[in-house]
Scaffold this motif. Structure first.
Motif, PDB file in Angstrom:
ATOM      1  N   GLY A   6       4.186   9.392 -22.327  1.00 39.61           N
ATOM      2  CA  GLY A   6       4.743   8.970 -21.037  1.00 39.61           C
ATOM      3  C   GLY A   6       4.111   9.731 -19.889  1.00 39.61           C
ATOM      4  O   GLY A   6       3.836   9.170 -18.821  1.00 39.61           O
ATOM      5  N   GLY A   7       3.868  11.032 -20.111  1.00 42.02           N
ATOM      6  CA  GLY A   7       3.194  11.833 -19.084  1.00 42.02           C
ATOM      7  C   GLY A   7       1.779  11.358 -18.834  1.00 42.02           C
ATOM      8  O   GLY A   7       1.312  11.327 -17.690  1.00 42.02           O
ATOM      9  N   VAL A   8       1.087  10.967 -19.902  1.00 40.55           N
ATOM     10  CA  VAL A   8      -0.283  10.452 -19.766  1.00 40.55           C
ATOM     11  C   VAL A   8      -0.280   9.153 -18.968  1.00 40.55           C
ATOM     12  O   VAL A   8      -1.118   8.954 -18.070  1.00 40.55           O
ATOM     13  CB  VAL A   8      -0.917  10.239 -21.152  1.00 40.55           C
ATOM     14  N   ALA A   9       0.659   8.254 -19.274  1.00 37.06           N
ATOM     15  CA  ALA A   9       0.738   6.969 -18.563  1.00 37.06           C
ATOM     16  C   ALA A   9       0.981   7.178 -17.073  1.00 37.06           C
ATOM     17  O   ALA A   9       0.308   6.572 -16.227  1.00 37.06           O
ATOM     18  CB  ALA A   9       1.845   6.107 -19.170  1.00 37.06           C
ATOM     19  N   GLN A  10       1.936   8.051 -16.738  1.00 35.57           N
ATOM     20  CA  GLN A  10       2.205   8.329 -15.325  1.00 35.57           C
ATOM     21  C   GLN A  10       1.027   9.045 -14.677  1.00 35.57           C
ATOM     22  O   GLN A  10       0.705   8.799 -13.507  1.00 35.57           O
ATOM     23  CB  GLN A  10       3.463   9.182 -15.199  1.00 35.57           C
ATOM     24  N   GLY A  11       0.379   9.918 -15.445  1.00 34.62           N
ATOM     25  CA  GLY A  11      -0.778  10.635 -14.902  1.00 34.62           C
ATOM     26  C   GLY A  11      -1.910   9.706 -14.520  1.00 34.62           C
ATOM     27  O   GLY A  11      -2.601   9.921 -13.519  1.00 34.62           O
ATOM     28  N   ILE A  12      -2.109   8.633 -15.316  1.00 35.57           N
ATOM     29  CA  ILE A  12      -3.161   7.666 -14.980  1.00 35.57           C
ATOM     30  C   ILE A  12      -2.835   6.964 -13.669  1.00 35.57           C
ATOM     31  O   ILE A  12      -3.715   6.775 -12.811  1.00 35.57           O
ATOM     32  CB  ILE A  12      -3.319   6.644 -16.124  1.00 35.57           C
ATOM     33  N   VAL A  13      -1.562   6.586 -13.486  1.00 35.78           N
ATOM     34  CA  VAL A  13      -1.155   5.925 -12.237  1.00 35.78           C
ATOM     35  C   VAL A  13      -1.361   6.861 -11.051  1.00 35.78           C
ATOM     36  O   VAL A  13      -1.903   6.462 -10.012  1.00 35.78           O
ATOM     37  CB  VAL A  13       0.315   5.469 -12.317  1.00 35.78           C
ATOM     38  N   TRP A  14      -0.948   8.119 -11.199  1.00 35.27           N
ATOM     39  CA  TRP A  14      -1.145   9.080 -10.107  1.00 35.27           C
ATOM     40  C   TRP A  14      -2.629   9.391  -9.911  1.00 35.27           C
ATOM     41  O   TRP A  14      -3.061   9.715  -8.805  1.00 35.27           O
ATOM     42  CB  TRP A  14      -0.361  10.356 -10.379  1.00 35.27           C
ATOM     43  N   GLY A  15      -3.411   9.265 -10.986  1.00 38.07           N
ATOM     44  CA  GLY A  15      -4.855   9.427 -10.843  1.00 38.07           C
ATOM     45  C   GLY A  15      -5.463   8.340  -9.981  1.00 38.07           C
ATOM     46  O   GLY A  15      -6.382   8.586  -9.193  1.00 38.07           O
ATOM     47  N   VAL A  16      -4.940   7.104 -10.124  1.00 41.60           N
ATOM     48  CA  VAL A  16      -5.379   6.003  -9.253  1.00 41.60           C
ATOM     49  C   VAL A  16      -5.056   6.342  -7.803  1.00 41.60           C
ATOM     50  O   VAL A  16      -5.876   6.125  -6.897  1.00 41.60           O
ATOM     51  CB  VAL A  16      -4.698   4.689  -9.670  1.00 41.60           C
ATOM     52  N   MET A  17      -3.851   6.885  -7.581  1.00 39.31           N
ATOM     53  CA  MET A  17      -3.479   7.304  -6.227  1.00 39.31           C
ATOM     54  C   MET A  17      -4.410   8.405  -5.722  1.00 39.31           C
ATOM     55  O   MET A  17      -4.819   8.426  -4.557  1.00 39.31           O
ATOM     56  CB  MET A  17      -2.029   7.796  -6.229  1.00 39.31           C
ATOM     57  N   ALA A  18      -4.788   9.311  -6.634  1.00 33.46           N
ATOM     58  CA  ALA A  18      -5.663  10.420  -6.245  1.00 33.46           C
ATOM     59  C   ALA A  18      -7.054   9.937  -5.839  1.00 33.46           C
ATOM     60  O   ALA A  18      -7.730  10.594  -5.040  1.00 33.46           O
ATOM     61  CB  ALA A  18      -5.768  11.420  -7.399  1.00 33.46           C
ATOM     62  N   LEU A  19      -7.487   8.796  -6.373  1.00 36.06           N
ATOM     63  CA  LEU A  19      -8.771   8.230  -5.932  1.00 36.06           C
ATOM     64  C   LEU A  19      -8.722   7.937  -4.431  1.00 36.06           C
ATOM     65  O   LEU A  19      -9.710   8.156  -3.706  1.00 36.06           O
ATOM     66  CB  LEU A  19      -9.083   6.948  -6.703  1.00 36.06           C
ATOM     67  N   GLY A  20      -7.578   7.420  -3.967  1.00 34.95           N
ATOM     68  CA  GLY A  20      -7.413   7.172  -2.541  1.00 34.95           C
ATOM     69  C   GLY A  20      -7.437   8.464  -1.745  1.00 34.95           C
ATOM     70  O   GLY A  20      -8.070   8.550  -0.678  1.00 34.95           O
ATOM     71  N   VAL A  21      -6.752   9.486  -2.258  1.00 38.19           N
ATOM     72  CA  VAL A  21      -6.747  10.792  -1.586  1.00 38.19           C
ATOM     73  C   VAL A  21      -8.156  11.371  -1.549  1.00 38.19           C
ATOM     74  O   VAL A  21      -8.576  11.974  -0.549  1.00 38.19           O
ATOM     75  CB  VAL A  21      -5.778  11.759  -2.294  1.00 38.19           C
ATOM     76  N   TYR A  22      -8.908  11.175  -2.620  1.00 38.36           N
ATOM     77  CA  TYR A  22     -10.281  11.701  -2.706  1.00 38.36           C
ATOM     78  C   TYR A  22     -11.168  11.117  -1.601  1.00 38.36           C
ATOM     79  O   TYR A  22     -11.998  11.824  -1.024  1.00 38.36           O
ATOM     80  CB  TYR A  22     -10.860  11.361  -4.077  1.00 38.36           C
TER      81      TYR A  22
END
Length: 324
Positions: free
Chosen positions: A21-37
């Motif tokens: 579950g942490g991995v799944a949420q981490g991928i979604v937040w990683g997508v968000m982090a692409l925007g922050v990047y």
């Protein structure tokens, strides 16, 4: 005795069950982090719009799915809404001369009310996956991980291609050296607006995915998103630099941003498993970001100190040989 009882209460099986579950949420937040990047690294702008545009993406997605839209169409609409939020920040900054960080705060502040209006003045909206078709849900974590990885891979490939085009290179050049970019004929204001729009579109996409995954949209779901995004960016960059000591290409660096989001959420899952106070999660997040931000600086300082010491040693040996 208390310490022994504490460790005895920790069940490794529960940790193993929580990690997917942490991995799944981490991928979604990683997508968000692409925007922050895009804003933080490529444009060199600290954009605080993301706390609001993340929620906007979630709110639009929830309301459209509840209105009968297919999930993919709702997410596309969420991306457009996020891009509009980013465009507002960009225009406030470039057309009205408001500093970028303040422009982001103003847009984020306004989005709180806008998000409430989108959700019909309700603080949250439920999207039950049993009643409405969604393509990523916490009820099927393995499928959610696979879907998230496919979306992340497509985004990384698309961004790698786009930032290799003439327009994408102009966006990168604007953040790298705005004065030189202007001298080369690049409209840096347009590039900033474009970059902010693209960034917040990705953030809203992540908000839409998170709404589907958790089964609801909440007006406060984006609170602290900028810090989580920065954590993912910094962790990804540090890990990438540790593995690719001679440097990595742009596409690999983007991939490690996704990995940074996953690592961040794995750490959060571990903290919760250790039964630490959940109210301290934001404190732990701040500490993690501070540590990973400090690591590159401290490494650079250590290298320069060693070089300086080596230079002094060579000078001392040379002077000693001359006296001899």
């Amino acid at each position: 005795m208390e310490l022994a009882a504490y460790f005895a209460s920790l069940d490794p099986v529960n940790l193993l069950k929580s990690l997917p579950g942490g991995v799944a949420q981490g991928i979604v937040w990683g997508v968000m982090a692409l925007g922050v990047y895009i804003t933080f690294r490529l444009l060199d702008i600290a954009d605080l719009t993301v706390d609001g545009s993340f929620t906007t993406g979630g709110a639009v997605t929830a309301m459209l799915i509840l209105g009968g839209w297919p999930a993919w169409a709702a997410v596309l609409a969420a991306i457009l809404a996020g891009m509009l939020a980013g465009l507002c920040t960009g225009l406030l900054h470039t057309r009205f001369g408001i500093p970028a960080i303040l422009a982001g705060i103003l847009t984020q502040f306004a989005l709180y009310s806008i998000n409430l209006h989108i959700m019909g003045m309700a603080a949250n909206k439920s999207v039950n996956p049993d009643k409405f078709p969604v393509f990523i849900t916490s009820r099927h974590v393995p499928a959610a991980i696979l879907t998230g990885l496919v979306i992340a891979a497509v985004l990384v490939a698309a961004l790698y291609w786009y930032f290799g085009t003439e327009q994408g290179s102009a966006v990168r050049a604007t953040g790298s050296n705005s004065a030189m970019s202007r001298a080369l004929g690049i409209n840096i204001d347009s590039m900033k607006v474009l970059g902010l729009g693209l960034s917040n579109g990705l953030v809203a996409l992540a908000g839409g995915l998170m709404t589907q995954y958790q089964g609801f949209a909440d007006v406060n779901m984006g609170r602290g998103a900028i810090v989580i995004g920065l954590a993912a960016v910094i962790i990804g960059e540090v890990v990438c630099a540790a593995i690719f000591r001679k440097g990595a290409n742009f596409g690999i660096r983007l991939g490690f941003i996704i990995a940074g989001g996953v690592l961040y959420y794995v750490v959060m899952t571990l903290i919760l498993w250790l039964k630490l106070n959940s109210n301290d999660l934001k404190l732990f997040t701040a500490i993690i970001v501070a540590v990973f931000l400090a690591v590159p600086y401290l490494q650079a300082q250590a290298k320069s100190s060693f070089k300086l010491a080596g230079r002094r040693g060579r000078v001392a040996r040379k002077g000693g040989s001359e006296h001899a």
